[in-house]
Design a protein around this motif. Sequence first.
Motif, PDB file in Angstrom:
ATOM      1  N   LEU A 316     101.095  47.682  81.718  1.00  0.00           N
ATOM      2  CA  LEU A 316     101.192  49.476  81.732  1.00  0.00           C
ATOM      3  C   LEU A 316     100.513  50.029  80.613  1.00  0.00           C
ATOM      4  O   LEU A 316     100.592  50.892  80.548  1.00  0.00           O
ATOM      5  N   GLN A 317     101.017  49.182  79.104  1.00  0.00           N
ATOM      6  CA  GLN A 317     100.265  49.735  77.619  1.00  0.00           C
ATOM      7  C   GLN A 317      98.779  49.691  78.263  1.00  0.00           C
ATOM      8  O   GLN A 317      97.837  50.399  77.254  1.00  0.00           O
ATOM      9  N   THR A 318      97.594  48.590  79.285  1.00  0.00           N
ATOM     10  CA  THR A 318      96.041  48.958  79.506  1.00  0.00           C
ATOM     11  C   THR A 318      96.009  49.838  79.764  1.00  0.00           C
ATOM     12  O   THR A 318      95.276  50.879  79.060  1.00  0.00           O
ATOM     13  N   VAL A 319      97.008  50.328  81.289  1.00  0.00           N
ATOM     14  CA  VAL A 319      96.438  51.212  81.785  1.00  0.00           C
ATOM     15  C   VAL A 319      96.526  52.581  80.450  1.00  0.00           C
ATOM     16  O   VAL A 319      95.868  54.207  80.617  1.00  0.00           O
ATOM     17  N   MET A 320      97.943  53.156  79.533  1.00  0.00           N
ATOM     18  CA  MET A 320      98.101  54.503  78.554  1.00  0.00           C
ATOM     19  C   MET A 320      96.489  54.239  78.018  1.00  0.00           C
ATOM     20  O   MET A 320      96.878  55.153  77.564  1.00  0.00           O
ATOM     21  N   HIS A 321      95.997  53.146  77.754  1.00  0.00           N
ATOM     22  CA  HIS A 321      95.115  52.795  76.592  1.00  0.00           C
ATOM     23  C   HIS A 321      93.678  53.365  77.522  1.00  0.00           C
ATOM     24  O   HIS A 321      92.718  53.515  76.025  1.00  0.00           O
ATOM     25  N   ILE A 322      93.575  53.358  78.502  1.00  0.00           N
ATOM     26  CA  ILE A 322      92.406  52.904  79.488  1.00  0.00           C
ATOM     27  C   ILE A 322      92.147  54.848  79.582  1.00  0.00           C
ATOM     28  O   ILE A 322      90.980  54.786  79.877  1.00  0.00           O
ATOM     29  N   ALA A 323      93.876  55.535  80.113  1.00  0.00           N
ATOM     30  CA  ALA A 323      92.649  57.171  80.768  1.00  0.00           C
ATOM     31  C   ALA A 323      92.805  57.916  79.769  1.00  0.00           C
ATOM     32  O   ALA A 323      92.247  58.346  80.744  1.00  0.00           O
ATOM     33  N   ASP A 324      92.910  58.025  78.386  1.00  0.00           N
ATOM     34  CA  ASP A 324      92.152  58.937  78.101  1.00  0.00           C
ATOM     35  C   ASP A 324      90.656  59.202  77.938  1.00  0.00           C
ATOM     36  O   ASP A 324      90.244  59.702  78.283  1.00  0.00           O
ATOM     37  N   PRO A 325      90.067  57.875  77.521  1.00  0.00           N
ATOM     38  CA  PRO A 325      88.713  57.452  78.146  1.00  0.00           C
ATOM     39  C   PRO A 325      88.276  58.347  79.090  1.00  0.00           C
ATOM     40  O   PRO A 325      86.816  58.446  79.190  1.00  0.00           O
ATOM     41  N   LEU A 326      88.638  57.918  80.026  1.00  0.00           N
ATOM     42  CA  LEU A 326      88.129  58.363  81.505  1.00  0.00           C
ATOM     43  C   LEU A 326      88.709  59.717  81.454  1.00  0.00           C
ATOM     44  O   LEU A 326      87.989  60.009  82.990  1.00  0.00           O
ATOM     45  N   HIS A 327      89.411  59.783  81.100  1.00  0.00           N
ATOM     46  CA  HIS A 327      90.211  60.807  81.572  1.00  0.00           C
ATOM     47  C   HIS A 327      89.012  61.900  80.781  1.00  0.00           C
ATOM     48  O   HIS A 327      88.726  62.972  81.128  1.00  0.00           O
ATOM     49  N   TYR A 328      89.202  62.092  79.570  1.00  0.00           N
ATOM     50  CA  TYR A 328      88.350  62.925  78.760  1.00  0.00           C
ATOM     51  C   TYR A 328      86.461  62.160  78.465  1.00  0.00           C
ATOM     52  O   TYR A 328      85.041  62.751  78.159  1.00  0.00           O
ATOM     53  N   GLY A 329      85.975  61.609  79.112  1.00  0.00           N
ATOM     54  CA  GLY A 329      84.712  60.579  79.227  1.00  0.00           C
ATOM     55  C   GLY A 329      84.836  60.246  77.234  1.00  0.00           C
ATOM     56  O   GLY A 329      83.217  60.336  77.500  1.00  0.00           O
ATOM     57  N   THR A 330      85.492  59.746  76.727  1.00  0.00           N
ATOM     58  CA  THR A 330      84.775  59.392  75.372  1.00  0.00           C
ATOM     59  C   THR A 330      84.328  57.785  75.486  1.00  0.00           C
ATOM     60  O   THR A 330      84.244  57.535  74.176  1.00  0.00           O
ATOM     61  N   LEU A 331      84.508  57.449  76.654  1.00  0.00           N
ATOM     62  CA  LEU A 331      83.937  55.351  75.948  1.00  0.00           C
ATOM     63  C   LEU A 331      82.645  55.865  75.937  1.00  0.00           C
ATOM     64  O   LEU A 331      82.486  54.507  75.228  1.00  0.00           O
ATOM     65  N   GLY A 332      81.728  56.572  76.620  1.00  0.00           N
ATOM     66  CA  GLY A 332      79.865  56.338  76.251  1.00  0.00           C
ATOM     67  C   GLY A 332      79.781  56.879  74.658  1.00  0.00           C
ATOM     68  O   GLY A 332      79.034  57.972  75.188  1.00  0.00           O
ATOM     69  N   GLY A 333      80.982  57.532  73.787  1.00  0.00           N
ATOM     70  CA  GLY A 333      80.153  58.496  73.171  1.00  0.00           C
ATOM     71  C   GLY A 333      79.396  60.419  74.325  1.00  0.00           C
ATOM     72  O   GLY A 333      80.314  60.674  74.641  1.00  0.00           O
ATOM     73  N   ILE A 334      78.636  61.062  73.472  1.00  0.00           N
ATOM     74  CA  ILE A 334      78.108  62.216  73.639  1.00  0.00           C
ATOM     75  C   ILE A 334      78.027  62.206  75.216  1.00  0.00           C
ATOM     76  O   ILE A 334      77.526  63.220  75.231  1.00  0.00           O
ATOM     77  N   TRP A 335      76.939  61.172  75.596  1.00  0.00           N
ATOM     78  CA  TRP A 335      76.216  60.503  76.440  1.00  0.00           C
ATOM     79  C   TRP A 335      76.607  60.888  77.574  1.00  0.00           C
ATOM     80  O   TRP A 335      76.450  61.906  78.726  1.00  0.00           O
ATOM     81  N   THR A 336      78.781  60.313  77.241  1.00  0.00           N
ATOM     82  CA  THR A 336      79.561  60.276  78.251  1.00  0.00           C
ATOM     83  C   THR A 336      80.272  61.627  78.575  1.00  0.00           C
ATOM     84  O   THR A 336      81.023  62.141  79.439  1.00  0.00           O
ATOM     85  N   LYS A 337      80.230  61.757  77.449  1.00  0.00           N
ATOM     86  CA  LYS A 337      80.929  63.752  77.560  1.00  0.00           C
ATOM     87  C   LYS A 337      79.962  64.306  77.546  1.00  0.00           C
ATOM     88  O   LYS A 337      81.008  65.456  78.670  1.00  0.00           O
ATOM     89  N   ALA A 338      78.878  64.181  77.792  1.00  0.00           N
ATOM     90  CA  ALA A 338      77.721  65.657  78.996  1.00  0.00           C
ATOM     91  C   ALA A 338      77.758  65.764  80.435  1.00  0.00           C
ATOM     92  O   ALA A 338      78.008  66.167  80.442  1.00  0.00           O
ATOM     93  N   ILE A 339      78.128  63.817  80.746  1.00  0.00           N
ATOM     94  CA  ILE A 339      78.316  63.902  82.212  1.00  0.00           C
ATOM     95  C   ILE A 339      79.561  64.541  82.761  1.00  0.00           C
ATOM     96  O   ILE A 339      79.923  64.848  83.192  1.00  0.00           O
ATOM     97  N   TRP A 340      81.026  64.289  82.057  1.00  0.00           N
ATOM     98  CA  TRP A 340      81.618  64.737  82.299  1.00  0.00           C
ATOM     99  C   TRP A 340      82.393  66.504  82.041  1.00  0.00           C
ATOM    100  O   TRP A 340      82.704  67.038  83.029  1.00  0.00           O
TER     101      TRP A 340
END
Length: 383
Positions: A316-340
């Motif tokens: 559950l903690q793992t899901v909790m801490h990977i949800a935000d990067p997937l939801h807001y597109g922050t996992l790859g910096g500015i480039w993934t943010k632009a895609i999101w």
Amino acid sequence: MAKLSNRFWFQLHGWFSLPIWLIFCFVCLTGTIAVFSHELTWLTNPAARATNPDNLPAKPVAELVARVQQAYPTADVGSVMVFEPYLVNAVMFTDHDKPFAIAYVNQYSGDIQQINQGMTFINFMRSLHGWLLFPWQSGYSVGYYLVSAMALVMLGALITGLIIYKNFWRSFTQPKIRLHQGKKTVLTDLHRMAGVWSIWFLMVMSATGLWYLVQAVMWHADIDIEPHAPIVAVSDVPSTAATPPVDFAAAMQLAQQRFPDFQPSFLMLPEHNRGMYTLMGGGDHIFYDQYSYNLSINPWTGEIAHQKSPQTMTALQTVMHIADPLHYGTLGGIWTKAIWFLFGLMLSGMSVTGFMIWGSRTVKAVRDSRTAANLQEVPDGAK
């Protein structure tokens, strides 16, 4: 039977979002803006920019806290937030004339560039998108439930849309927008093509949104996904000492020694003599958020009373801490943010075009029914 079936799925597709169309569209749009909230802050507020013309190394966070305490001797610093390298660090404190204030401290020069005593744009957009600014009470917010329930709407619209649109994969290989066959045809083509190309995005948003809904239920039921930070034992607090021997700088060094890739993001100082340093940060794990490392350090003994990392998380903690990067597109910096951001605009546009398609069909159906009714009222001899 096939026509009845298609009509049923089409109506179901519409009813998944039409009753709450305005809220759904608003959530999509605010989420799209929230993806670039940090960049928009940099663009609109010069005091939030961490300018570094001399290419200086970033100063330790403890030194920035000391700068604030020197400038405001009676201030009580509670926490520090560390953002991207192009944004200043935010040192949050209270003072006799400031119930709550945020010092924007340039981590390269050490200068205090602004004192903010209101809500920041970043917090405003995340709050507006996350729970529509509804108040929190007793561990829950109606707005948080409402927003996270949009995941059900999105998932239902995705499934029914794929059932309606036969051979949808052709939009990948043979995309078409018929510009000269009327507004209704253009809207339908845009809606379908955007939906097909956004399948992966809709699945990610649905999955993370469903997790937020589950998380809200667990919060409301007082089910702790992560344990609360421990407090210092009474026996560890000496009766004579007024200041803990382990200062903030030493606590940060202990965190860095324990996790060499520790990158601070949210740091809390002890609120009282039994409080601990609570240090949160990210690391070199691409799918985990900036709070995946968590340490509680005893200011009187220097002991690490609690620690958490991706290697020690529960499911559950793992899901909790990977949800935000997937939801807001922050996992790859500015480039993934632009895609999101791009696909967020497409999703917002789909909600608009879907409503326009439904509206045009409804207007046509009403017009046809009125025409049929008028024809029935005309006497046989006048026909």
